[in-house]
Design an enzyme around this catalytic site. Structure first.
Site, mmCIF file in Angstrom:
data_model
loop_
_atom_site.group_PDB
_atom_site.id
_atom_site.type_symbol
_atom_site.label_atom_id
_atom_site.label_comp_id
_atom_site.label_asym_id
_atom_site.label_seq_id
_atom_site.Cartn_x
_atom_site.Cartn_y
_atom_site.Cartn_z
ATOM 1 N N GLU A 10 17.764 10.349 -31.534
ATOM 2 C CA GLU A 10 18.707 9.721 -32.468
ATOM 3 C C GLU A 10 18.041 9.498 -33.835
ATOM 4 O O GLU A 10 17.534 8.424 -34.098
ATOM 5 C CB GLU A 10 19.198 8.403 -31.884
ATOM 6 C CG GLU A 10 19.864 8.547 -30.521
ATOM 7 C CD GLU A 10 20.386 7.239 -29.944
ATOM 8 O OE1 GLU A 10 20.633 6.277 -30.712
ATOM 9 O OE2 GLU A 10 20.539 7.172 -28.723
ATOM 10 N N TYR A 11 18.050 10.513 -34.767
ATOM 11 C CA TYR A 11 18.828 11.757 -34.681
ATOM 12 C C TYR A 11 17.988 12.854 -35.306
ATOM 13 O O TYR A 11 17.314 12.610 -36.326
ATOM 14 C CB TYR A 11 20.159 11.635 -35.428
ATOM 15 C CG TYR A 11 21.040 10.543 -34.882
ATOM 16 C CD1 TYR A 11 21.892 10.793 -33.804
ATOM 17 C CD2 TYR A 11 20.995 9.273 -35.429
ATOM 18 C CE1 TYR A 11 22.690 9.779 -33.293
ATOM 19 C CE2 TYR A 11 21.784 8.271 -34.914
ATOM 20 C CZ TYR A 11 22.622 8.515 -33.842
ATOM 21 O OH TYR A 11 23.385 7.521 -33.320
ATOM 22 N N ASP A 15 0.794 -1.221 0.000
ATOM 23 C CA ASP A 15 0.000 0.000 0.000
ATOM 24 C C ASP A 15 0.834 1.283 0.000
ATOM 25 O O ASP A 15 0.286 2.371 0.146
ATOM 26 C CB ASP A 15 -0.937 0.011 1.204
ATOM 27 C CG ASP A 15 -0.196 -0.069 2.541
ATOM 28 O OD1 ASP A 15 0.998 -0.438 2.531
ATOM 29 O OD2 ASP A 15 -0.810 0.219 3.579
ATOM 30 N N TYR A 74 30.881 6.482 -29.123
ATOM 31 C CA TYR A 74 31.012 5.023 -29.131
ATOM 32 C C TYR A 74 30.085 4.502 -30.223
ATOM 33 O O TYR A 74 29.352 5.289 -30.853
ATOM 34 C CB TYR A 74 30.675 4.413 -27.766
ATOM 35 C CG TYR A 74 29.467 4.997 -27.077
ATOM 36 C CD1 TYR A 74 28.176 4.714 -27.513
ATOM 37 C CD2 TYR A 74 29.599 5.850 -25.978
ATOM 38 C CE1 TYR A 74 27.056 5.247 -26.890
ATOM 39 C CE2 TYR A 74 28.495 6.400 -25.351
ATOM 40 C CZ TYR A 74 27.223 6.097 -25.813
ATOM 41 O OH TYR A 74 26.130 6.632 -25.207
ATOM 42 N N ASP A 75 30.131 3.212 -30.479
ATOM 43 C CA ASP A 75 29.326 2.600 -31.553
ATOM 44 C C ASP A 75 29.662 3.169 -32.929
ATOM 45 O O ASP A 75 28.816 3.205 -33.833
ATOM 46 C CB ASP A 75 27.826 2.776 -31.288
ATOM 47 C CG ASP A 75 27.326 1.947 -30.119
ATOM 48 O OD1 ASP A 75 28.057 1.031 -29.704
ATOM 49 O OD2 ASP A 75 26.223 2.216 -29.616
ATOM 50 N N GLY A 99 13.532 9.049 -24.896
ATOM 51 C CA GLY A 99 13.890 8.745 -26.274
ATOM 52 C C GLY A 99 14.742 7.508 -26.383
ATOM 53 O O GLY A 99 14.315 6.405 -26.073
ATOM 54 N N MET A 133 27.868 10.959 -27.912
ATOM 55 C CA MET A 133 27.913 9.494 -27.943
ATOM 56 C C MET A 133 29.104 8.996 -28.766
ATOM 57 O O MET A 133 28.972 8.491 -29.885
ATOM 58 C CB MET A 133 26.590 8.949 -28.470
ATOM 59 C CG MET A 133 25.436 9.233 -27.527
ATOM 60 S SD MET A 133 23.844 8.546 -28.061
ATOM 61 C CE MET A 133 23.384 9.716 -29.336
ATOM 62 N N THR A 160 15.338 3.329 -29.813
ATOM 63 C CA THR A 160 14.041 2.759 -30.186
ATOM 64 C C THR A 160 12.918 3.776 -30.118
ATOM 65 O O THR A 160 11.969 3.728 -30.910
ATOM 66 C CB THR A 160 13.712 1.572 -29.268
ATOM 67 O OG1 THR A 160 14.781 0.620 -29.340
ATOM 68 C CG2 THR A 160 12.427 0.885 -29.682
#
Length: 619
Positions: A393-394, A323, A461-462, A350, A459, A353
């Site tokens: 993105e983006y 509760d 990376y990737d 965001g 970002m 996806t």
């Protein structure tokens, strides 16, 4: 503790077998008129029930009200509950009404007065086979005893803060309600009681300058029962400067915490505490809220606010109750902030996806900002969050889908968000690191948007990964370019340089670190640039694996462009280690950057060695 009436010996009623007087526990029974009970007995009134006829499909019932005291009674009302399926179909000598299975009978104009020793009856026809329970007469027990106060008060209104100074804040709230009356209120700061007051306001003093506090209020009734806590209000005392916190060197050290991590990964806010990471970061981005219909919406309400935490996996070591007004990760983050008062938490919206909704949001930035503010600053969890982060993105470029919102779309959203999230709230954005000629950085006015933002999470990376199934193998987070890099402009240094050249201040740029590696399989070449047959196997997804797994599964045996890589068997991985992170932090400081951020906490070891490397490297 609940207040219980003094024990009394019950007056016994003799009647036929069909006559039943409703019985209370022994502690509430009516006693003989001893001197200590004489005042109670002076107004003793009882009600007894009898089923006078039963014809199978229905029955006739009768209530008898008797004044056993020494003073007259001017009116009476009998209340009782029938089980589902049993009800009154007609009545005489009383007005009988109901709310669902709760029934009330009140006297008529001619039979309400009862002199001492007098009695009156009313009857009814009913259907069903149940018997009455929970009888009350004029709000007291039908056998003349007191009724224990077993109903806690309601939650008070969410406090509002005013008169905030370096060391104090005034709180005010709307009153709670209770069937027996509210006695006082407990004022809680960061979950701990700091005062008990009889009114609906309180001024808290002795606070620290430039510090965040969370306040809630809890009502207490005359039986000393406490009700649910109110919504929370966040207070930031004035003064104290703008440094991210003691021991940070003025640099932002931010990590993402994902709401889905509490499922398969079983990574909870408590892990931030047990790993030591919570004490070494300045900010946490909670990912992700969704963007739908041009508005900010909840991402995963079960993980965010509903999931019940056991004592074993909660920050405080206390289990959630069914509760309590707020559960889930939000409540756990509240507990984490109580342990680390300087820690700031932003709600990020965001992500890869859920970026598709930003295009619609850009059509009406003010409405978008208003929806985000109402969600982030909802009184149920407003104290948890210190601002908002948007991860588009983006904008005006292609990611999971392509967007054509225009070069000023991010600037319009950022301006609207800053206007709405005024004061001490943070407004930030995660952005691309694509510095290639004609690439994503060129498709937006990042300098213009930066005027309304506290910083960018770049970002870095990737850049490369096994979505190019045959390679060439390359580090996914290169700090600099190198001979043989598959794409010019795909490295951290070029991204930071291009953003600076566009006019973004270095102090508003955070360098991104991945707490994971990307890899290929079918690789024979140790050095970067080799061919592959596809993505390497990963625990949750092909081609990607947490650092905590790779450090022992495939230890690094080389570095390129400031990033570690490893060739083990036929697999080839690239990832950052404590050593490469240390070098990247030194570079970030040399560039005058505002700090660093990483994706995401659960990829680190149980003792937080990558977070430690960021913390040490930015001091």
């Amino acid at each position: 503790m609940r207040s219980t009436p003094a024990p009394r010996q019950r007056l016994r009623h003799r009647s036929t077998a069909a006559l039943a007087t409703l019985v209370l526990p022994a502690a509430a029974l009516v006693g003989l008129a001893t001197p200590s009970h004489a005042a109670v007995e002076a107004t003793a009134v009882t009600a007894t029930y009898a089923k006078t006829q039963d014809w199978g499909s229905g029955f006739e019932g009768k209530w008898t009200i008797k004044n056993s005291g020494t003073t007259s009674v001017s009116s009476w009302a009998v209340e009782w509950d029938f089980p589902s399926g049993t009800k009154v179909t007609s009545a005489w000598d009383a007005t009988v009404t109901n709310s669902a299975d709760h029934w009330t009978a009140k006297n008529l104009s001619w039979n309400g007065s009862l002199a001492p020793g007098a009695s009156v009856s009313f009857g009814f026809n009913g259907s069903g086979s149940g018997a009455p329970t929970g009888c009350k007469l004029n709000g007291a027990s039908c056998d003349g005893g007191d009724v224990p106060d077993d109903k806690a008060p309601s939650a008070p209104g969410t406090p509002t803060a005013s008169g905030v100074t370096d060391t104090s804040a005034k709180l005010s709230w709307s009153a709670a309600t209770d069937d027996k009356g509210v006695k006082n209120y407990d004022v809680l700061r960061d979950g701990s009681k700091v005062a008990t007051v009889t009114g609906t306001s309180y001024t808290d003093t002795g606070l620290k300058a430039g510090t965040d506090y969370s306040y809630t209020v809890q009502a207490r009734d005359t039986a000393d029962q406490t009700g649910p806590v109110s919504g929370s209000v966040k207070v930031h005392t004035t003064g104290g400067g703008t440094d991210p916190g003691p021991g940070t060197g003025g640099k932002v050290k931010l990590g993402y915490f994902t709401d889905w991590g509490v499922y398969g990964r079983q990574y909870y806010p408590k892990n931030l505490e047990t790993s030591g990471s919570a004490a070494k970061v300045t900010h946490i981005n909670y990912a992700f809220g969704n963007v739908q219909g041009g508005k900010c919406t909840m991402g995963d309400s079960y993980a965010d606010t509903d999931m019940a935490y056991t004592a074993a996996n909660s920050v405080s070591g206390q289990a959630d109750t069914w509760d309590q007004p707020l559960r889930g990760a939000f409540n756990q983050l509240r507990q984490l902030k109580a342990k680390h008062p300087n820690l700031k938490i932003l709600w990020s919206f965001g992500g890869w996806t859920w970026s598709g909704g930003f295009g619609e949001a850009a059509k009406n930035p003010a409405a978008f900002a208003d929806s985000c503010y109402k969600l982030v600053e909802d009184p149920r969890w407003a104290d948890v969050f210190d601002g908002i982060d948007i991860d588009w993105e983006y904008p005006n470029a292609c990611g999971l889908s392509c967007d054509t919102s225009g070069q000023d779309a991010l600037k319009k959203l950022s301006t609207a968000l800053r206007s709405k999230f005024s004061g001490n709230n943070l407004v930030t954005a995660a952005i691309t690191a694509d510095a290639s000629a004609g690439g994503k950085i060129e498709k937006n006015d990042y300098a213009g948007a930066a005027q309304s933002l506290d910083w960018y999470n770049v970002m870095t990376y990737d850049f490369f990964g096994a979505w190019e199934a045959k390679g060439p193998t390359a580090p996914h987070s290169p700090l600099t370019s190198y001979s043989g890099i598959p794409q010019q402009g795909f490295n951290s240094a070029d991204a930071i340089a291009k953003l600076k050249a566009q006019g973004v201040p270095a102090s508003k740029l955070l360098l991104g670190i991945g707490f994971y590696g990307r890899g290929w399989t079918g690789v024979t070449q140790k050095e970067p640039g080799g061919t592959a047959t596809g993505p390497a196997a990963g625990t949750y997804e092909q081609g990607i694996e947490d650092y905590k797994v790779l450090k022992t599964k495939c230890p690094s045996n080389g570095t390129v462009a400031g990033t570690a890589y490893a060739h083990c068997g036929s697999d080839w991985w690239s990832y950052d280690t404590p050593a490469t992170i240390g070098s990247k932090m030194s570079w970030a400081k040399s560039q005058g950057l505002g700090g660093a951020f990483f994706w995401e906490f659960s990829g680190d070891t149980s003792n937080g060695e990558l977070v430690t490397a960021i913390d040490s490297g930015l001091k």
